[in-house]
Design a protein around this motif. Structure first.
Motif, mmCIF file in Angstrom:
data_model
loop_
_atom_site.group_PDB
_atom_site.id
_atom_site.type_symbol
_atom_site.label_atom_id
_atom_site.label_comp_id
_atom_site.label_asym_id
_atom_site.label_seq_id
_atom_site.Cartn_x
_atom_site.Cartn_y
_atom_site.Cartn_z
ATOM 1 N N ILE A 20 4.853 -10.484 3.477
ATOM 2 C CA ILE A 20 4.849 -10.309 2.022
ATOM 3 C C ILE A 20 3.534 -10.799 1.433
ATOM 4 O O ILE A 20 2.913 -10.112 0.611
ATOM 5 N N SER A 21 3.068 -11.976 1.839
ATOM 6 C CA SER A 21 1.818 -12.497 1.274
ATOM 7 C C SER A 21 0.623 -11.659 1.707
ATOM 8 O O SER A 21 -0.319 -11.475 0.931
ATOM 9 N N SER A 22 0.630 -11.124 2.919
ATOM 10 C CA SER A 22 -0.473 -10.273 3.370
ATOM 11 C C SER A 22 -0.529 -8.960 2.603
ATOM 12 O O SER A 22 -1.609 -8.518 2.192
ATOM 13 N N VAL A 61 6.553 -9.836 -8.246
ATOM 14 C CA VAL A 61 7.428 -9.238 -7.233
ATOM 15 C C VAL A 61 7.340 -10.021 -5.920
ATOM 16 O O VAL A 61 8.354 -10.312 -5.276
ATOM 17 N N ALA A 62 6.118 -10.384 -5.513
ATOM 18 C CA ALA A 62 5.939 -11.103 -4.255
ATOM 19 C C ALA A 62 6.524 -12.518 -4.317
ATOM 20 O O ALA A 62 7.063 -13.017 -3.323
ATOM 21 N N LEU A 114 0.890 -17.354 -4.993
ATOM 22 C CA LEU A 114 0.565 -17.997 -6.270
ATOM 23 C C LEU A 114 -0.932 -18.286 -6.383
ATOM 24 O O LEU A 114 -1.525 -18.092 -7.446
ATOM 25 N N PHE A 115 -1.554 -18.744 -5.303
ATOM 26 C CA PHE A 115 -2.988 -19.019 -5.343
ATOM 27 C C PHE A 115 -3.815 -17.750 -5.532
ATOM 28 O O PHE A 115 -4.874 -17.778 -6.148
ATOM 29 N N VAL A 116 -3.340 -16.634 -5.011
ATOM 30 C CA VAL A 116 -4.068 -15.375 -5.163
ATOM 31 C C VAL A 116 -3.820 -14.771 -6.542
ATOM 32 O O VAL A 116 -4.751 -14.246 -7.167
ATOM 33 N N GLY A 117 -2.603 -14.849 -7.051
ATOM 34 C CA GLY A 117 -2.245 -14.117 -8.264
ATOM 35 C C GLY A 117 -2.381 -14.849 -9.568
ATOM 36 O O GLY A 117 -2.678 -14.238 -10.601
#
Length: 127
Positions: A20-22, A61-62, A114-117
């Motif tokens: 999911i995170s990838s 969503v993720a 969370l860190f990416v989005g």
């Protein structure tokens, strides 16, 4: 040919968080790259604010998906942990670490998402 659904479920629980995170990272990166640096036919559809909106929606969503898989992994681990001691087989004991590892990997995936989005809330996608 028969498939052991319990083994498949254990592997799905284990790998769900990282997958999911990838996928989230790849989607956000590709949309931001197309919207911020892409010039050409068809890429006008990705002009700002599309990268920011896609990032926020994909992140929501993720996060929900990672939280659900973390709960699923934890629930499976607790269920396997609470199994009757006399019913413990080698197969049952071998699935416990996979379920707990899946829980931890889903929490790590949640943190990664969370860190990416979340920077999209404060920074512009093309800043």
């Amino acid at each position: 040919m028969s498939v052991d659904t319990r083994a498949v479920t254990a592997v799905v629980v284990f790998l769900a968080g990282p997958v999911i995170s990838s996928v989230h990272f790849m989607l956000v990166y590709l949309v931001a790259e197309a919207g911020c640096t892409g010039d050409g036919p068809g890429l006008n559809a990705f002009d700002p604010p599309v990268p920011t909106v896609v990032t926020l929606v994909a992140t929501a969503v993720a996060v929900i998906a990672c939280a659900a898989t973390a709960w699923w992994g934890f629930a499976r681990w607790r269920a396997l942990h609470r199994a009757r001691p006399e019913a413990r087989t080698e197969e049952l004991v071998d699935r416990q670490p996979l379920a707990f590892g899946g829980f931890l990997l889903s929490l790590l995936g949640l943190t990664t998402v969370l860190f990416v989005g979340l920077p999209a809330l404060v920074l512009g996608a093309c800043a």
